[in-house]
Design a protein around this motif. Structure first.
Motif, short mmCIF file in Angstrom:
data_model
loop_
_atom_site.label_atom_id
_atom_site.label_comp_id
_atom_site.label_asym_id
_atom_site.label_seq_id
_atom_site.Cartn_x
_atom_site.Cartn_y
_atom_site.Cartn_z
N ILE A 126 0.85 -1.15 0.05
CA ILE A 126 0.05 -0.10 -0.09
C ILE A 126 0.80 1.18 -0.08
N SER A 127 0.27 2.24 -0.45
CA SER A 127 1.11 3.47 -0.36
C SER A 127 1.02 4.16 0.87
N LEU A 128 1.95 5.34 0.85
CA LEU A 128 2.01 5.86 2.25
C LEU A 128 0.62 6.63 2.65
N ARG A 129 -0.10 7.07 1.48
CA ARG A 129 -0.94 7.67 1.62
C ARG A 129 -2.31 6.99 2.12
N ALA A 130 -2.41 5.64 1.76
CA ALA A 130 -3.23 4.85 2.14
C ALA A 130 -2.85 4.23 3.46
N HIS A 131 -1.49 4.05 3.84
CA HIS A 131 -1.17 3.71 5.16
C HIS A 131 -1.71 4.82 6.26
N ASP A 132 -1.57 6.17 5.84
CA ASP A 132 -2.26 7.11 6.91
C ASP A 132 -3.86 7.00 6.87
#
Length: 143
Positions: free
Chosen positions: A98-104
């Motif tokens: 997952i992307s960093l944005r999805a992580h957040d």
């Protein structure tokens, strides 16, 4: 459940960066009949639960910012997790790609779920539920 063809259609219509900006991707099936519906929480019970969760958030964050508004250091400060939750999130990040944005987004959603459950700390069930709401991240990675 989405078929692979349906997922491919979603993928062709929704770019990864746009998909990252959507907090929850869930599939909701239509009930067969109104007779088959079970009575869960009433609207008043749900309203009370949501108001208590909002009150916990306001107290924790000194009346500032919704979870959606938090970023970077303020996000990490607002979200205190158990070691198990941290490990689960790291594993999901590494294995699902997952992307960093999805992580957040998962972090913010897990914090909201914990607030609704009345917990001060985000635990692994909250992370697991939040990851579950990001189903298109997993399904689309496989294509």
């Amino acid at each position: 459940m989405c078929s692979e063809l349906q997922i491919a259609r979603y993928r062709s219509k929704i770019s990864g960066p746009l998909l990252d900006r959507i907090d929850m991707h869930i599939e909701v099936s239509r009930p067969l009949s109104s007779d088959g519906l079970t009575s869960g929480m009433t609207t008043d019970q749900m309203k009370t639960m949501v108001l208590h969760a909002a009150d916990r958030r306001l107290k924790r964050q000194d009346g500032r910012a919704n979870h959606a508004d938090l970023e970077g250091a303020s996000l990490r400060k607002a979200i205190v997790m158990t070691k198990e939750a941290e490990s689960m999130l790291q594993l999901a990040f590494d294995s699902l790609g997952i992307s960093l944005r999805a992580h957040d987004r998962i972090l913010k959603l897990a914090r909201t779920i914990a607030d609704l459950d009345g917990h001060e700390r985000v635990d692994s069930p909250h992370i697991a539920e939040a990851i579950g709401y990001r189903s298109l991240d997993r399904k689309l990675q496989a294509l």
